[in-house]
Design a protein around this motif. Structure first.
Motif, PDB file in Angstrom:
ATOM      1  N   HIS A   1       0.987  -1.044   0.106  1.00 12.57           N
ATOM      2  CA  HIS A   1       0.032  -0.082  -0.110  1.00 12.57           C
ATOM      3  C   HIS A   1       0.999   1.183  -0.152  1.00 12.57           C
ATOM      4  O   HIS A   1       1.935   1.215   0.751  1.00 12.57           O
ATOM      5  N   SER A   2       0.752   1.975  -0.960  1.00 14.58           N
ATOM      6  CA  SER A   2       1.225   3.439  -1.004  1.00 14.58           C
ATOM      7  C   SER A   2       0.270   4.565  -1.210  1.00 14.58           C
ATOM      8  O   SER A   2      -0.602   4.259  -2.002  1.00 14.58           O
ATOM      9  N   GLU A   3       0.660   5.594  -0.676  1.00 14.43           N
ATOM     10  CA  GLU A   3      -0.218   6.746  -1.127  1.00 14.43           C
ATOM     11  C   GLU A   3      -0.149   7.229  -2.553  1.00 14.43           C
ATOM     12  O   GLU A   3      -1.062   7.586  -2.950  1.00 14.43           O
ATOM     13  N   VAL A   4       0.970   7.362  -3.171  1.00  8.52           N
ATOM     14  CA  VAL A   4       0.939   7.379  -4.496  1.00  8.52           C
ATOM     15  C   VAL A   4       0.278   6.541  -5.211  1.00  8.52           C
ATOM     16  O   VAL A   4      -0.664   6.817  -6.233  1.00  8.52           O
ATOM     17  N   SER A   5       0.226   5.293  -4.870  1.00  3.15           N
ATOM     18  CA  SER A   5      -0.463   4.413  -5.819  1.00  3.15           C
ATOM     19  C   SER A   5      -1.976   4.312  -5.749  1.00  3.15           C
ATOM     20  O   SER A   5      -2.540   4.477  -6.582  1.00  3.15           O
ATOM     21  N   GLU A   6      -2.434   4.746  -4.367  1.00  2.00           N
ATOM     22  CA  GLU A   6      -3.748   5.252  -4.414  1.00  2.00           C
ATOM     23  C   GLU A   6      -4.206   6.312  -5.028  1.00  2.00           C
ATOM     24  O   GLU A   6      -5.257   6.117  -5.539  1.00  2.00           O
ATOM     25  N   LYS A   7      -3.497   7.400  -5.077  1.00  6.22           N
ATOM     26  CA  LYS A   7      -3.672   8.685  -5.877  1.00  6.22           C
ATOM     27  C   LYS A   7      -3.679   8.216  -7.400  1.00  6.22           C
ATOM     28  O   LYS A   7      -4.562   8.631  -7.853  1.00  6.22           O
ATOM     29  N   VAL A   8      -2.744   7.383  -7.830  1.00  6.89           N
ATOM     30  CA  VAL A   8      -2.903   7.015  -9.341  1.00  6.89           C
ATOM     31  C   VAL A   8      -4.193   6.380  -9.619  1.00  6.89           C
ATOM     32  O   VAL A   8      -4.954   6.732 -10.531  1.00  6.89           O
ATOM     33  N   ILE A   9      -4.431   5.385  -8.861  1.00  5.66           N
ATOM     34  CA  ILE A   9      -5.632   4.508  -9.200  1.00  5.66           C
ATOM     35  C   ILE A   9      -6.852   5.286  -8.951  1.00  5.66           C
ATOM     36  O   ILE A   9      -7.776   5.263  -9.872  1.00  5.66           O
ATOM     37  N   THR A  10      -7.063   6.215  -7.930  1.00  4.54           N
ATOM     38  CA  THR A  10      -8.252   7.011  -7.712  1.00  4.54           C
ATOM     39  C   THR A  10      -8.327   7.974  -9.000  1.00  4.54           C
ATOM     40  O   THR A  10      -9.356   8.297  -9.346  1.00  4.54           O
ATOM     41  N   SER A  11      -7.277   8.717  -9.356  1.00  6.73           N
ATOM     42  CA  SER A  11      -7.181   9.537 -10.477  1.00  6.73           C
ATOM     43  C   SER A  11      -7.557   8.865 -11.828  1.00  6.73           C
ATOM     44  O   SER A  11      -8.424   9.451 -12.663  1.00  6.73           O
ATOM     45  N   VAL A  12      -7.228   7.762 -12.019  1.00  4.98           N
ATOM     46  CA  VAL A  12      -7.447   6.867 -13.321  1.00  4.98           C
ATOM     47  C   VAL A  12      -8.981   6.669 -13.259  1.00  4.98           C
ATOM     48  O   VAL A  12      -9.996   6.831 -14.187  1.00  4.98           O
ATOM     49  N   GLY A  13      -9.619   6.435 -12.148  1.00  5.82           N
ATOM     50  CA  GLY A  13     -11.137   5.949 -11.893  1.00  5.82           C
ATOM     51  C   GLY A  13     -11.975   6.979 -11.780  1.00  5.82           C
ATOM     52  O   GLY A  13     -13.042   7.223 -12.740  1.00  5.82           O
ATOM     53  N   VAL A  14     -11.428   8.333 -11.496  1.00  4.13           N
ATOM     54  CA  VAL A  14     -12.184   9.642 -11.738  1.00  4.13           C
ATOM     55  C   VAL A  14     -12.118  10.121 -13.185  1.00  4.13           C
ATOM     56  O   VAL A  14     -13.024  10.448 -13.756  1.00  4.13           O
TER      57      VAL A  14
END
Length: 121
Positions: free
Chosen positions: A98-111
């Motif tokens: 788990h990393s904050e950067v990974s979460e941000k990338v995945i969330t951004s792609v979803g959005v």
């Protein structure tokens, strides 16, 4: 013709002519099963081999599906795909990763995909 995407109005309503499917079979005619209409960005982000043609200002997917786009858009899509691939492989190898950067990338792609799908309606 029991598919919702079969109607000629569906293409206009959804704003795309792209369809993905699970199975193609032929009996008296050719039929496709488990079909879903998708946005161009969904196909570009999660589809097959992607080539950016800087001179012709297009992106070619799997050697045959062409999208007109500036080279800079194609390069950005390619970079996003590489990052998503890296994150997914990391998750496969280390499920607790788990990393904050990974979460941000995945969330951004979803959005991005959700916003594009909603704006096409």
């Amino acid at each position: 013709p029991t598919c919702l995407a079969y109607s000629s109005n569906t293409v206009k309503e959804l704003g795309t002519k792209l369809l993905v499917f699970f199975e193609k079979l032929q009996t008296s005619k050719v039929f496709i099963r488990d079909a879903t209409v998708v946005s161009p960005y969904s196909v570009l982000l999660f589809g097959g081999d992607l080539v950016v043609n800087h001179i012709k200002s297009n992106i070619v997917l799997d050697g045959w599906l062409k999208f007109d786009a500036p080279a800079k858009v194609g390069v950005l899509i390619k970079l996003i795909r590489q990052e998503l691939s890296r994150i997914l492989w990391e998750k496969i190898e280390k499920p607790t990763f788990h990393s904050e950067v990974s979460e941000k990338v995945i969330t951004s792609v979803g959005v991005l995909v959700q916003t594009i799908n909603e704006s096409a309606k």
